[in-house]
Write a protein that holds these residues in place. Sequence first.
Motif, mmCIF file in Angstrom:
data_model
loop_
_atom_site.group_PDB
_atom_site.id
_atom_site.type_symbol
_atom_site.label_atom_id
_atom_site.label_comp_id
_atom_site.label_asym_id
_atom_site.label_seq_id
_atom_site.Cartn_x
_atom_site.Cartn_y
_atom_site.Cartn_z
ATOM 1 N N PHE A 56 1.173 -1.263 0.292
ATOM 2 C CA PHE A 56 0.059 -0.152 0.177
ATOM 3 C C PHE A 56 0.943 1.401 0.093
ATOM 4 O O PHE A 56 0.475 2.233 -0.692
ATOM 5 C CB PHE A 56 -0.715 -0.337 0.981
ATOM 6 N N LEU A 59 2.766 1.633 -3.551
ATOM 7 C CA LEU A 59 0.548 2.315 -4.536
ATOM 8 C C LEU A 59 0.609 3.522 -3.829
ATOM 9 O O LEU A 59 1.031 4.580 -4.829
ATOM 10 C CB LEU A 59 -0.648 1.555 -4.001
ATOM 11 N N ARG A 62 3.188 5.402 -6.244
ATOM 12 C CA ARG A 62 3.281 5.503 -7.634
ATOM 13 C C ARG A 62 1.838 6.454 -8.326
ATOM 14 O O ARG A 62 1.941 7.035 -8.816
ATOM 15 C CB ARG A 62 2.716 4.078 -7.715
ATOM 16 N N PHE A 73 -5.954 14.207 -12.003
ATOM 17 C CA PHE A 73 -7.176 13.828 -10.729
ATOM 18 C C PHE A 73 -8.179 15.528 -10.728
ATOM 19 O O PHE A 73 -7.503 16.744 -10.867
ATOM 20 C CB PHE A 73 -6.327 13.981 -9.157
ATOM 21 N N ARG A 80 -7.858 15.792 -0.267
ATOM 22 C CA ARG A 80 -7.920 15.120 0.941
ATOM 23 C C ARG A 80 -6.641 13.581 1.133
ATOM 24 O O ARG A 80 -6.512 13.046 1.670
ATOM 25 C CB ARG A 80 -9.804 14.290 0.642
ATOM 26 N N CYS B 12 -13.118 7.981 -4.000
ATOM 27 C CA CYS B 12 -11.868 9.166 -3.508
ATOM 28 C C CYS B 12 -12.155 9.212 -2.393
ATOM 29 O O CYS B 12 -10.879 9.884 -2.101
ATOM 30 C CB CYS B 12 -12.390 10.179 -4.468
ATOM 31 N N GLU B 13 -12.368 8.850 -1.470
ATOM 32 C CA GLU B 13 -13.160 8.636 -0.220
ATOM 33 C C GLU B 13 -11.222 8.194 0.437
ATOM 34 O O GLU B 13 -10.939 7.167 0.024
ATOM 35 C CB GLU B 13 -13.418 8.372 0.970
ATOM 36 N N GLU B 14 -10.245 8.903 1.495
ATOM 37 C CA GLU B 14 -9.054 7.968 1.499
ATOM 38 C C GLU B 14 -9.043 7.001 2.153
ATOM 39 O O GLU B 14 -8.265 5.613 1.510
ATOM 40 C CB GLU B 14 -7.834 8.859 1.830
ATOM 41 N N TYR B 17 -10.576 4.262 0.256
ATOM 42 C CA TYR B 17 -9.517 3.878 -0.654
ATOM 43 C C TYR B 17 -8.960 2.364 -0.043
ATOM 44 O O TYR B 17 -8.698 1.490 -0.169
ATOM 45 C CB TYR B 17 -9.001 4.410 -1.474
ATOM 46 N N GLN B 18 -8.616 2.670 1.220
ATOM 47 C CA GLN B 18 -7.320 1.728 2.064
ATOM 48 C C GLN B 18 -7.965 0.408 2.416
ATOM 49 O O GLN B 18 -7.400 -0.122 2.133
ATOM 50 C CB GLN B 18 -6.949 3.158 3.418
ATOM 51 N N PHE B 21 -8.270 -1.763 -0.511
ATOM 52 C CA PHE B 21 -7.403 -1.977 -0.663
ATOM 53 C C PHE B 21 -6.890 -3.829 0.442
ATOM 54 O O PHE B 21 -6.488 -4.327 0.017
ATOM 55 C CB PHE B 21 -6.101 -1.062 -0.055
ATOM 56 N N GLN B 47 -1.243 -3.068 -8.023
ATOM 57 C CA GLN B 47 -0.803 -2.250 -8.250
ATOM 58 C C GLN B 47 -1.522 -1.093 -9.680
ATOM 59 O O GLN B 47 -1.872 0.087 -9.224
ATOM 60 C CB GLN B 47 0.734 -1.495 -7.909
ATOM 61 N N GLU B 48 -1.061 -1.971 -10.136
ATOM 62 C CA GLU B 48 -1.873 -1.183 -11.633
ATOM 63 C C GLU B 48 -2.923 -1.300 -11.716
ATOM 64 O O GLU B 48 -3.918 0.031 -11.321
ATOM 65 C CB GLU B 48 -1.231 -2.024 -12.900
ATOM 66 N N PHE B 50 -5.288 -0.826 -8.892
ATOM 67 C CA PHE B 50 -5.658 0.146 -8.111
ATOM 68 C C PHE B 50 -4.905 1.777 -7.939
ATOM 69 O O PHE B 50 -6.002 2.554 -8.145
ATOM 70 C CB PHE B 50 -4.585 -0.105 -6.808
ATOM 71 N N ILE B 51 -4.873 1.713 -8.911
ATOM 72 C CA ILE B 51 -3.987 3.190 -10.068
ATOM 73 C C ILE B 51 -5.244 3.669 -10.572
ATOM 74 O O ILE B 51 -5.865 4.459 -10.847
ATOM 75 C CB ILE B 51 -2.912 3.363 -10.649
ATOM 76 N N TRP B 54 -8.177 4.353 -8.467
ATOM 77 C CA TRP B 54 -8.339 5.554 -7.458
ATOM 78 C C TRP B 54 -7.697 6.315 -9.003
ATOM 79 O O TRP B 54 -8.971 7.837 -9.097
ATOM 80 C CB TRP B 54 -6.445 6.140 -6.894
ATOM 81 N N GLN B 55 -8.484 6.315 -9.971
ATOM 82 C CA GLN B 55 -8.376 7.714 -11.253
ATOM 83 C C GLN B 55 -9.882 7.484 -11.744
ATOM 84 O O GLN B 55 -10.273 8.802 -12.004
ATOM 85 C CB GLN B 55 -7.273 6.849 -12.734
ATOM 86 N N GLN B 58 -14.001 8.673 -9.146
ATOM 87 C CA GLN B 58 -15.082 9.473 -9.064
ATOM 88 C C GLN B 58 -16.520 8.722 -10.314
ATOM 89 O O GLN B 58 -17.901 8.329 -9.383
ATOM 90 C CB GLN B 58 -15.072 10.501 -9.842
#
Lengths: 304, 175
Positions: A56, A59, A62, A73, A80, B12-14, B17-18, B21, B47-48, B50-51, B54-55, B58
């Motif tokens: 994590f 991640l 990255r 973004f 945030r 988008c909420e960190e 997101y965690q 994960f 990793q890819e 999850f990226i 994240w992108q 929304q």
Amino acid sequence: MKNWESDTFLARWLNGELSSDELKEFEQSEEFAKFQKIKEATENLETASYDEEEEFRKLLGRIEEKKAKPKQFRIQPILRYAAAAALILSVPLVIYLSLFNDEIVDFTASQNEKIELPDGSSVQLRSQSNISYNATDWSENRVITLDGEAFFDVEEGEKFEVKMESGAVRVLGTSFNITESADTLKVTCYSGKVEVEAFGDLKQLEVGESITLAEDFIEEGKTSMNLPVWINQSATFRNVALRVVIEEFEEQYEVKVLGKFDLSQNYTGQFPVNDIEIAMAQIFGPYNLDWELDEENGEVFIIE
Amino acid sequence: MNSNPLKSENVCEENVYQEVFKSLSKSLRDFLYYKCGSLETANDLVQEAFIKLWQKCQDVPLSKAKSFLFTTGNNLFLNTVKSQQVRLRFKAENKNSAENKEHPEFEMEMKEFQNSLEAAINALPEGQKEVFLLNRINKMTYREIAESLGVSQKAIEKRMSKALIKLKDVLNPKD
């Protein structure tokens, strides 16, 4: 055809979903032992371990890298995220913020959310409310625009001003709640001192005072709570008469509390505003009072 | 005002997101490992994926995060790698270890069986293999697997049953 050959039989067996008759028949078949052996051998299978925390962290790193490329973004998640990541990484946040000369933060809460401002002051923003402010020169210019409802906890420093359509609230190190809509404004001061200027009025509020303003309307009020109810979905009190707590309880749940007991005792604590059973236990429990709820008539009987 | 209340459950909420994960990365990693047979590649694909999540945060509601990740992971896998054999670990069972010392033949036999089983699992068609392992190793329910792969639960149960029959046949060639 044997029963285990039918399409989902073995899957159900593995999951313990067979009826006892099905299972009995299966156990007597000559293949059963072979399946059982596979089942047992795969009971404790493992793959190589996975270092979730380390992965994590990688991640986050990255994502942080990719952030340097603009436009991928939207402002809201980046900020945030950057704030949270700052705790772990500390450097990237600074880099990020310096990429923009005038960073305007514009944020709408999708649920109740606490937002830390650059000087350590915080805004607890009620769901669907919006704030915006300039993060770049925040320390010299603490001006924030609010649309909706928010609870402010302000660090000492320069003048702190909340602007709204209907007016402005200015403070020096305090906590207060603003409920703002198109035509009315209600401000409650929970600590320190607050100055409210709206609809052509200028008022100062002390701890526990509130004011509701509208065009040609002004109403002063009091609160004995030390946080707005919506923040924790509970009413919070410090050292107030039980009578006050019960009035609040009656109002929240639209019930009447009946019975003779000492209402002048002091109460410190909180009760939830969405669960009457827990609320009663938290209000009356500490005084060894018994209670009985008559839901039909909206009455609570207290027995000493 | 740049958040849409209808999408308030997005990742988008960190902290959301965690959480995602935390709850999905290991099974996603293993899913990709079952496909490609390389831990390094699998970790990288996680990793890819999850990226990408994240992108797209929304647009992906929390309830769709799992199928998004598995689909994305699968697509990324298709783009990149050749399959290798999956290596599995058979945890030693304590209650048998004393017994095993007294019966070295038993231990040998067990080891042999495990090797054949591993080979048999690797010989399964890809769809059966991943379903079998996601259930047996990652303890995902058939429903969870179905949601992740975007197929019906019944389809998963069929694959699972077929996998068991195939394994039995490979391990017992005389049948």
